[in-house]
Design a protein around this motif. Structure first.
Motif: not given
Length: 320
Positions: A7, A23, A147, A192-193, A195
């Motif tokens: 991240v 995002c 996250i 995941r980073a 979002c």
């Protein structure tokens, strides 16, 4: 390397080279009289909704913003608290803090009312906020806590609770998932980073907030965020992610549980002058009264009370 390292590396990249559209949802940023947002700052709007709700920002609050991004919402918070140190923005990524400082310097040139002293940018992360206990009125984060893996999310929420004054507000905007996120996506640190793969379901997300000690949660908005294509993401079917804006209050949890307001209304349709459930709710005939979901469930058992569906928009009023 942990997912948090991934991240940090990812956001170091987008701090140097803005990723327009990362995002964010298709929405118009908050516009206020005399507020000019620099173009570079807008390009670095790495959020999935908004945490800037004017009704929560009266009375010159001290705001702690976790994850500064390009500085957009720090600037917007400063619009409502125009004094030195009113907004503290925390971020663990050196290059992101530097980018925010550059953007805020441009904002100071474009906004006569804004002074750089209004926003203090500090090194730190959500798990160890550099603030004393009970020291701020508002903690805000936009598209960051989703996250975190569940154990880390619990730590971040506990830290937010710690630094908030009694009756303080935790203002958040995060993606949620309409069904449980499959393991192969949850395990993808890059997604995941971005979002896209850390989102919890609405039920799990709000439960985490309550477990941290927040006695009242108000939903400000719930809307589509991203559709994960089944073929591209190796799913059985398409998976819709939603953006959830919420405000959680540091108030005691009632004996019968926390109150979550999602825009439900209760309407008394009986023949009496009023209906009193002897629990603090008095309904007048034909007049909708905003109630929390817990109370809505209790009132819905009465044949002469109609309870409306959630609108996913609630900004105060009513009773619980």
């Amino acid at each position: 390397m942990s997912y948090l390292d991934t991240v940090a590396d990812f956001y170091a990249e987008v701090a140097e080279t803005p990723d327009v559209g990362l995002c964010c949802v298709q929405s118009t940023p908050l516009k206020m009289p005399g507020l000019t947002v620099p173009a570079q700052m807008q390009e670095m709007n790495y959020g999935c909704g908004t945490t800037v709700h004017p009704a929560e920002l009266t009375g010159d609050p001290t705001v702690l913003y976790v994850g500064v991004g390009g500085g957009l919402e720090a600037l917007q918070f400063a619009y409502f608290s125009r004094r030195s140190g009113a907004v503290i923005a925390v971020d663990p990524v050196d290059s992101m803090r530097a980018a925010a400082e550059r953007n805020l310097a441009i904002a100071a040139q474009q906004n006569e009312w804004f002074d750089l002293s209004f926003v203090s940018i500090r090194s730190g992360d959500a798990f160890a906020l550099p603030m004393p206990d009970r020291s701020v009125d508002v903690v805000a984060q936009n598209c960051l806590f989703n996250i975190f893996e569940p154990e880390d999310l619990a730590k971040a929420l506990a830290e937010a609770y710690r630094v908030l004054k009694p009756n303080g507000r935790l203002v958040m905007s995060d993606p949620i998932s309409t069904q449980e996120m499959p393991l192969h996506l949850r395990s993808d640190d890059r997604l995941r980073a971005m979002c896209l793969s850390g989102a919890l379901t609405y039920e799990d997300y709000t439960q985490k907030i309550i477990e941290a000690g927040f006695g009242q949660v108000e939903i400000r908005a719930r809307r589509p965020y991203r559709l994960l294509n089944a073929k591209h993401y190796k799913l059985d079917q398409n998976l819709m992610l939603e953006s959830l804006d919420s405000v959680s209050f540091k108030v005691p949890i009632a004996k019968d549980g926390a109150c979550i307001f999602t825009g439900k209304m209760a309407v008394y349709t009986g023949a009496e002058d009023s209906f009193d459930d002897n629990a603090g709710h008095i309904l007048m005939p034909g007049i909708p009264l905003a109630v929390c979901d817990k109370t809505a469930g209790k009132l819905d058992k009465f044949s002469d009370i109609t309870v409306t569906d959630s609108t996913w928009y609630y900004d105060g009023g009513g009773c619980c």
